[in-house]
Motif scaffolding. Sequence first.
Motif, short mmCIF file in Angstrom:
data_model
loop_
_atom_site.label_atom_id
_atom_site.label_comp_id
_atom_site.label_asym_id
_atom_site.label_seq_id
_atom_site.Cartn_x
_atom_site.Cartn_y
_atom_site.Cartn_z
N LEU A 19 0.97 -1.29 -0.14
CA LEU A 19 0.01 -0.03 -0.12
C LEU A 19 0.89 1.28 -0.08
O LEU A 19 0.54 2.09 -0.67
N GLN A 20 2.03 1.17 0.71
CA GLN A 20 2.83 2.70 0.94
C GLN A 20 3.31 2.77 -0.50
O GLN A 20 3.55 3.75 -0.89
N HIS A 21 3.91 1.68 -1.06
CA HIS A 21 4.48 1.83 -2.44
C HIS A 21 3.60 2.55 -3.47
O HIS A 21 3.64 3.25 -4.29
N CYS A 22 2.15 2.07 -3.42
CA CYS A 22 1.13 2.43 -4.36
C CYS A 22 0.99 3.94 -4.12
O CYS A 22 0.78 4.72 -4.80
N LEU A 23 0.79 4.35 -2.74
CA LEU A 23 0.66 5.64 -2.30
C LEU A 23 1.70 6.52 -2.84
O LEU A 23 1.49 7.81 -3.02
N GLN A 24 3.01 6.18 -2.67
CA GLN A 24 4.33 6.83 -3.17
C GLN A 24 4.47 7.05 -4.53
O GLN A 24 5.18 7.82 -5.06
N SER A 25 3.64 6.26 -5.37
CA SER A 25 4.15 5.90 -6.61
C SER A 25 3.20 6.97 -7.39
O SER A 25 2.18 7.24 -7.51
N CYS A 26 3.82 7.76 -8.48
CA CYS A 26 3.22 8.81 -9.50
C CYS A 26 2.55 7.81 -10.50
O CYS A 26 1.64 8.53 -11.29
N GLU A 27 2.91 6.61 -10.58
CA GLU A 27 2.11 5.75 -11.79
C GLU A 27 0.73 5.20 -11.15
O GLU A 27 0.03 4.62 -11.83
N VAL A 28 0.36 5.42 -9.77
CA VAL A 28 -0.83 5.18 -9.33
C VAL A 28 -1.77 6.35 -9.03
O VAL A 28 -1.26 7.04 -8.19
N GLU A 29 -2.77 6.10 -9.38
CA GLU A 29 -3.62 7.36 -9.32
C GLU A 29 -4.46 7.16 -8.00
O GLU A 29 -4.74 8.20 -7.34
N LYS A 30 -5.32 5.93 -7.93
CA LYS A 30 -6.15 5.62 -6.89
C LYS A 30 -5.93 4.35 -6.32
O LYS A 30 -5.55 3.53 -7.28
N VAL A 31 -6.04 4.11 -4.90
CA VAL A 31 -6.17 2.76 -4.54
C VAL A 31 -7.52 2.48 -3.70
O VAL A 31 -7.97 3.40 -2.89
N VAL A 32 -8.21 1.54 -4.21
CA VAL A 32 -9.40 1.15 -3.29
C VAL A 32 -8.74 -0.16 -2.33
O VAL A 32 -8.47 -1.09 -2.93
N SER A 33 -8.94 0.05 -1.00
CA SER A 33 -8.48 -0.86 -0.29
C SER A 33 -9.63 -1.54 0.50
O SER A 33 -10.52 -0.93 1.02
N LEU A 34 -10.08 -3.14 0.38
CA LEU A 34 -11.03 -3.81 0.96
C LEU A 34 -10.48 -4.07 2.00
O LEU A 34 -9.55 -4.94 2.43
#
Length: 218
Positions: A19-34
């Motif tokens: 999750l932290q990698h996703c939030l820090q990456s400019c290549e990820v715009e949105k994360v939906v976490s279940l």
Amino acid sequence: MGKKVLMTGATGMIGGLVLQHCLQSCEVEKVVSLLRRSSGTVHDKLEEVIVSDFLQLDDYASYLDDIEIVYYCQGVYTGAVDRKVFRKITVDYPEALAKLLISKNPEIRFCLLSGAGADRTEKSRMMFAEDKGAIENRLSQMGFRSFHAFRPGYIYPVSPRHEPNFSYRLWRWIYPLIKLMGNNASVKSTELALAMFQVGLNGSNQEVLENKDIIRVL
């Protein structure tokens, strides 16, 4: 435009790092976490969805539109629950989610946190190996753009944590010896999370990544 990512298991050791990698990456715009409970993480990119029953996901279907990458890190330790519940969490939950996702968009890259020894013959006498092999088979046959099963050996927690049982406390203590057994024996939590993140973004020519393959990604 960045990618839309779906996560499960964000309150766990590996899921939290992915999750932290996703939030820090400019290549990820949105994360939906279940999740079953909030992770406590607050970020502009993150939308947490509290799920009461992972076998009844229709009420949450609208959150799953336009997903491009799935990091499935949800799981349970062997011995923590009985046989029936272990099977439900390990096999039934990810299968139910995958069926809903594939109905919306087959162009998804699905990354599953599996485990060393997963048995795709589904004949193992070991519950863990049988069930991990079963869910690998089902997801592999689902028809996603690509599916990748990560099979780490012993995962060394880089950040200190409360170990779930005596075995994990013992393994952490003897980790220097486990490392001597080679690249198929163990991987650091940070290494596994980074490898999963990178394969989710960029893909891999391997469907199954054993411990040594996970290290090779880095």
